[in-house]
Write a protein that holds these residues in place. Structure first.
Motif, PDB file in Angstrom:
ATOM      1  N   LYS A 323       0.884  -1.107  -0.121  1.00 33.08           N
ATOM      2  CA  LYS A 323      -0.074   0.111  -0.203  1.00 33.08           C
ATOM      3  C   LYS A 323       0.715   1.281   0.099  1.00 33.08           C
ATOM      4  CE  LYS A 323      -3.904   2.145   2.474  1.00 33.08           C
ATOM      5  NZ  LYS A 323      -4.598   1.954   3.589  1.00 33.08           N
ATOM      6  N   ASN A 324       1.834   1.203   0.771  1.00 36.31           N
ATOM      7  CA  ASN A 324       2.574   2.517   1.072  1.00 36.31           C
ATOM      8  C   ASN A 324       4.132   2.289   0.682  1.00 36.31           C
ATOM      9  OD1 ASN A 324       0.350   3.703   2.439  1.00 36.31           O
ATOM     10  ND2 ASN A 324       0.825   2.470   4.051  1.00 36.31           N
ATOM     11  N   GLY A 325       4.722   1.462   0.157  1.00 42.25           N
ATOM     12  CA  GLY A 325       5.957   1.150  -0.157  1.00 42.25           C
ATOM     13  C   GLY A 325       6.989   1.234   1.291  1.00 42.25           C
ATOM     14  N   PRO A 326       8.199   1.319   1.149  1.00 44.14           N
ATOM     15  CA  PRO A 326       9.289   1.505  -0.068  1.00 44.14           C
ATOM     16  C   PRO A 326       8.836   0.023  -0.902  1.00 44.14           C
ATOM     17  CG  PRO A 326      10.625   1.373   1.763  1.00 44.14           C
ATOM     18  CD  PRO A 326       9.059   1.507   2.287  1.00 44.14           C
ATOM     19  N   GLU A 327       9.449   0.024  -1.940  1.00 42.46           N
ATOM     20  CA  GLU A 327       9.336  -1.020  -2.796  1.00 42.46           C
ATOM     21  C   GLU A 327      10.543  -1.831  -2.907  1.00 42.46           C
ATOM     22  OE1 GLU A 327       8.898   0.539  -6.785  1.00 42.46           O
ATOM     23  OE2 GLU A 327       6.730   0.996  -6.323  1.00 42.46           O
ATOM     24  N   ASN A 328      11.446  -1.671  -2.220  1.00 40.60           N
ATOM     25  CA  ASN A 328      12.801  -2.477  -2.255  1.00 40.60           C
ATOM     26  C   ASN A 328      12.907  -3.387  -0.858  1.00 40.60           C
ATOM     27  OD1 ASN A 328      13.288  -0.169  -0.607  1.00 40.60           O
ATOM     28  ND2 ASN A 328      15.471  -0.184  -1.128  1.00 40.60           N
ATOM     29  N   ILE A 329      11.789  -3.355  -0.290  1.00 39.62           N
ATOM     30  CA  ILE A 329      11.921  -4.386   1.269  1.00 39.62           C
ATOM     31  C   ILE A 329      10.911  -5.495   0.892  1.00 39.62           C
ATOM     32  CG2 ILE A 329      11.292  -4.554   3.643  1.00 39.62           C
ATOM     33  CD1 ILE A 329      11.408  -1.490   3.636  1.00 39.62           C
ATOM     34  N   LEU A 330      11.546  -6.711   1.257  1.00 45.98           N
ATOM     35  CA  LEU A 330      10.910  -7.778   0.716  1.00 45.98           C
ATOM     36  C   LEU A 330      10.805  -8.646   2.024  1.00 45.98           C
ATOM     37  CD1 LEU A 330       9.726 -10.290  -0.838  1.00 45.98           C
ATOM     38  CD2 LEU A 330      11.986 -10.936  -1.486  1.00 45.98           C
ATOM     39  N   PRO A 331       9.352  -8.784   2.680  1.00 48.96           N
ATOM     40  CA  PRO A 331       9.152  -9.630   3.792  1.00 48.96           C
ATOM     41  C   PRO A 331       9.147 -11.197   3.838  1.00 48.96           C
ATOM     42  CG  PRO A 331       7.490  -7.955   3.538  1.00 48.96           C
ATOM     43  CD  PRO A 331       8.252  -8.114   2.282  1.00 48.96           C
ATOM     44  N   ILE A 332      10.001 -11.936   4.425  1.00 46.46           N
ATOM     45  CA  ILE A 332       9.680 -13.492   4.403  1.00 46.46           C
ATOM     46  C   ILE A 332       9.460 -13.952   5.587  1.00 46.46           C
ATOM     47  CG2 ILE A 332      10.817 -13.572   2.296  1.00 46.46           C
ATOM     48  CD1 ILE A 332      13.299 -14.445   3.794  1.00 46.46           C
ATOM     49  N   ILE A 333       8.864 -15.495   5.719  1.00 50.13           N
ATOM     50  CA  ILE A 333       8.607 -15.862   6.861  1.00 50.13           C
ATOM     51  C   ILE A 333       9.943 -16.877   7.083  1.00 50.13           C
ATOM     52  CG2 ILE A 333       7.255 -17.674   7.995  1.00 50.13           C
ATOM     53  CD1 ILE A 333       5.089 -16.719   6.455  1.00 50.13           C
ATOM     54  N   MET A 334      10.386 -16.804   8.051  1.00 47.96           N
ATOM     55  CA  MET A 334      11.713 -17.677   8.369  1.00 47.96           C
ATOM     56  C   MET A 334      11.920 -17.900   9.944  1.00 47.96           C
ATOM     57  SD  MET A 334      14.325 -18.891   6.897  1.00 47.96           S
ATOM     58  CE  MET A 334      14.144 -17.974   5.442  1.00 47.96           C
ATOM     59  N   ASP A 335      11.964 -19.132  10.028  1.00 48.61           N
ATOM     60  CA  ASP A 335      12.235 -19.564  11.508  1.00 48.61           C
ATOM     61  C   ASP A 335      13.816 -19.682  11.716  1.00 48.61           C
ATOM     62  OD1 ASP A 335      12.679 -20.910  13.961  1.00 48.61           O
ATOM     63  OD2 ASP A 335      11.133 -22.492  13.657  1.00 48.61           O
ATOM     64  N   LEU A 336      14.461 -19.091  12.402  1.00 47.23           N
ATOM     65  CA  LEU A 336      15.996 -18.879  12.356  1.00 47.23           C
ATOM     66  C   LEU A 336      16.429 -20.027  13.112  1.00 47.23           C
ATOM     67  CD1 LEU A 336      16.368 -15.094  12.726  1.00 47.23           C
ATOM     68  CD2 LEU A 336      16.954 -16.485  10.538  1.00 47.23           C
ATOM     69  N   SER A 337      15.841 -20.532  14.101  1.00 42.61           N
ATOM     70  CA  SER A 337      16.011 -21.914  14.697  1.00 42.61           C
ATOM     71  C   SER A 337      16.043 -23.145  13.947  1.00 42.61           C
ATOM     72  CB  SER A 337      15.267 -22.294  15.987  1.00 42.61           C
ATOM     73  OG  SER A 337      14.064 -22.618  15.495  1.00 42.61           O
ATOM     74  N   SER A 338      15.218 -22.845  12.761  1.00 50.73           N
ATOM     75  CA  SER A 338      15.291 -23.905  11.550  1.00 50.73           C
ATOM     76  C   SER A 338      15.023 -23.168  10.173  1.00 50.73           C
ATOM     77  CB  SER A 338      14.396 -25.096  11.830  1.00 50.73           C
ATOM     78  OG  SER A 338      14.183 -25.932  10.813  1.00 50.73           O
ATOM     79  N   PRO A 339      16.131 -22.547   9.836  1.00 51.03           N
ATOM     80  CA  PRO A 339      16.117 -21.974   8.427  1.00 51.03           C
ATOM     81  C   PRO A 339      15.885 -22.830   7.321  1.00 51.03           C
ATOM     82  CG  PRO A 339      18.405 -21.921   9.325  1.00 51.03           C
ATOM     83  CD  PRO A 339      17.386 -22.283  10.271  1.00 51.03           C
ATOM     84  N   SER A 340      15.207 -22.229   6.237  1.00 51.69           N
ATOM     85  CA  SER A 340      15.088 -22.910   5.135  1.00 51.69           C
ATOM     86  C   SER A 340      16.196 -23.813   4.458  1.00 51.69           C
ATOM     87  CB  SER A 340      14.587 -22.065   4.017  1.00 51.69           C
ATOM     88  OG  SER A 340      13.494 -21.429   4.295  1.00 51.69           O
ATOM     89  N   PRO A 341      16.124 -24.993   4.366  1.00 53.63           N
ATOM     90  CA  PRO A 341      17.190 -26.042   4.071  1.00 53.63           C
ATOM     91  C   PRO A 341      17.404 -26.014   2.498  1.00 53.63           C
ATOM     92  CG  PRO A 341      15.347 -27.437   4.531  1.00 53.63           C
ATOM     93  CD  PRO A 341      15.073 -26.012   4.859  1.00 53.63           C
ATOM     94  N   SER A 342      18.402 -26.801   2.183  1.00 53.12           N
ATOM     95  CA  SER A 342      18.520 -27.240   0.444  1.00 53.12           C
ATOM     96  C   SER A 342      17.469 -28.247   0.455  1.00 53.12           C
ATOM     97  CB  SER A 342      19.805 -27.462   0.198  1.00 53.12           C
ATOM     98  OG  SER A 342      20.627 -26.711   0.459  1.00 53.12           O
ATOM     99  N   LEU A 343      16.467 -28.256  -0.607  1.00 47.21           N
ATOM    100  CA  LEU A 343      15.591 -29.251  -0.897  1.00 47.21           C
ATOM    101  C   LEU A 343      15.361 -29.642  -2.446  1.00 47.21           C
ATOM    102  CD1 LEU A 343      12.576 -27.486   0.727  1.00 47.21           C
ATOM    103  CD2 LEU A 343      13.939 -29.449   1.906  1.00 47.21           C
ATOM    104  N   GLY A 344      14.705 -30.589  -2.851  1.00 42.36           N
ATOM    105  CA  GLY A 344      14.504 -31.099  -4.016  1.00 42.36           C
ATOM    106  C   GLY A 344      15.473 -32.265  -4.522  1.00 42.36           C
ATOM    107  N   TRP A 345      15.657 -32.557  -5.549  1.00 46.30           N
ATOM    108  CA  TRP A 345      16.170 -33.516  -6.260  1.00 46.30           C
ATOM    109  C   TRP A 345      17.943 -33.380  -5.794  1.00 46.30           C
ATOM    110  CZ3 TRP A 345      16.888 -38.315  -7.497  1.00 46.30           C
ATOM    111  CH2 TRP A 345      17.843 -38.911  -8.222  1.00 46.30           C
ATOM    112  N   ALA A 346      18.313 -34.321  -5.137  1.00 45.68           N
ATOM    113  CA  ALA A 346      19.834 -34.360  -4.840  1.00 45.68           C
ATOM    114  C   ALA A 346      19.988 -32.904  -3.802  1.00 45.68           C
ATOM    115  CB  ALA A 346      20.821 -34.511  -5.834  1.00 45.68           C
TER     116      ALA A 346
END
Length: 458
Positions: A323-346
């Motif tokens: 609604k109000n910007g700024p346009e260069n901030i990207l919020p994400i959900i992240m549990d830092l005690s278990s951050p997103s791991p490598s996933l998928g094939w191999a």
């Protein structure tokens, strides 16, 4: 030149990296299709409306028919890191492109959520090879994928529990429709749109799992008007799913702190001053809540990632930015005690948060005591993880909160204080031994807390 480790499923073209450029090859098998897509004018219209990533022709890579240089995305994120509203906006973008494609005699050959990335708070479609000519009477091959990648997690979040959308981390090819349907409350399953696209869809999947019914599917004729109707029905279903009224632990964080106004103002001023001094491409605010301290960094960094564990706080932040910007901030959900791991094939398809992050500045305010006491992570491991997220000579602003602070006292009220290693000396020594050099310590006014500025040794 290096090929992207996750680029192998689509034979139409592959992703390469060369000298900071992102390249996409058009393989000979996709040549005729690409010509039809470009001649239709569809891509030009989508570009004019900022719906898809921009591209231009580049020197041709051997074995390909043509090579394109594609505009880069400041930071790659994945659907299981998005808030409810982010996922919903990505879904509506996908359907809008499918509607436009059908009007041009084209179709989306898939509907993966990974085809969308966020440039700040704006969703952008990045897989320009996802379009092909629509076969007369043919069904939409991406329908099931849309339901599992978008509709299922959105329905689970809206009708059951906000956190269930993150099941996409378990199933990166989409939450199975039968599982999503079984987890929904009965009253939700009986709503017309969910019944059609999830409940009935699940039943039909079981029916057509029988190999004897495959011929029936392939010979079924679907008029264009009916196909357009399905897309519009999916759009209505998506629009009618709303952010749930669900209280989360940190959704009202800024109204439940022990900061005085003077301490908060000083903290904001310090962050902005250091941000200006060490301006760069990427800043990452860890434990950002609704992004109050991400905001001053947005003036000095091309991209600011604002990460928090709380899905409600992240969603509120995203909606505010839209609604109000700024346009260069990207919020994400992240549990830092278990951050997103490598996933998928191999474990190569989706990169871990650590692999994707090469920050110029890292902000960790009112965070370490939560990781220490709640998640049981010692200062040494915390400092090593922060070290891994920074580029050489990157800067970290980290807050230390002593045991005497009322917030820590509240955390310790229901447990024995056996944490002899929780003190400022161990805190500082841990960061030094991890490879940081402390630049300064700043006392916050009206507070027992201190800010510590570290620089990663190159």
């Amino acid at each position: 030149m290096q090929k992207d480790s996750g680029s192998f499923r689509d034979r139409s073209g592959y992703v390469y990296y060369e000298a900071g450029n992102i390249l996409r090859t058009i393989m000979p098998c996709y040549k005729d299709t690409w010509l039809k897509v470009t001649e239709s004018g569809f891509l030009d219209e989508a570009l004019d409306e900022n719906l898809i990533v921009s591209f231009e022709e580049y020197k041709t890579i051997p074995k390909s028919w043509k090579t394109l240089k594609v505009a880069s995305v400041p930071f790659i994120t994945y659907p299981y890191e998005w808030s409810f509203s982010q996922l919903k906006d990505a879904a509506l973008l996908t359907l809008e492109l499918q509607k436009k494609a059908l009007r041009k005699g084209l179709t989306l050959k898939d509907a993966s959520a990974y085809n969308v990335q966020f440039i700040g708070s704006r969703p952008t479609f990045i897989d320009i090879f996802s379009f092909e000519e629509q076969t007369e009477g043919g069904a939409w091959q991406g329908y099931g994928q849309f339901c599992s990648h978008f509709l299922a997690p959105l329905a689970l979040a809206a009708k059951k529990d906000l956190r269930l959308a993150q099941l996409s981390r378990q199933w990166i090819d989409g939450i199975p429709i039968d599982i999503a349907s079984s987890l929904l409350p009965w009253i939700a399953r009986l709503s017309p749109s969910i019944f059609m696209h999830l409940t009935l869809h699940s039943a039909l999947q079981k029916k057509y799992a029988d190999p004897r019914t495959v011929k029936d599917i392939k010979t079924r004729h679907m008029p264009l008007e009916r196909l357009q109707g399905i897309v519009e029905s999916l759009e209505d279903a998506t629009k009618n799913l709303h952010f749930p009224k669900q209280i989360t632990e940190w959704g009202d964080y800024y109204n439940d702190t022990n900061y005085t106004e003077a301490a908060t103002d000083a903290k904001l001023s310090i962050v902005e001053s250091i941000g200006e001094k060490y301006a760069g491409k990427l800043a990452v605010d860890l434990g950002a809540n609704t992004g109050r301290f991400s905001l001053p960094l947005s003036k000095y960094f091309k991209c600011v990632i604002s990460a928090d564990i709380d899905p409600a706080a992240v969603d509120l932040h995203y909606r505010t930015l839209r609604k109000n910007g700024p346009e260069n901030i990207l919020p994400i959900i992240m549990d830092l005690s278990s951050p997103s791991p490598s996933l998928g094939w191999a474990t190569k398809e989706r990169k871990s948060f650590e692999e994707r992050c090469e920050a110029d500045m890292l902000l960790a305010l009112a965070l370490c005591h939560h990781l220490f006491f709640t998640a049981g992570i010692p200062f040494q491991q915390i400092s090593e993880f922060f070290f891994s997220l920074l580029r050489d000579d990157g800067v970290l602003i980290c807050e230390y909160i002593p045991k005497e602070d009322s917030q820590v006292q509240r955390m310790l009220s229901a447990r024995d204080d056996i944490f002899e290693d929780y003190n400022v000396q161990v805190f500082k020594e841990s960061f030094t031994s991890a490879g940081f050099k402390e630049l300064e310590t700043i006392n916050l006014p009206d507070s027992l807390r201190t800010l510590h500025v570290f620089k990663k040794n190159s």
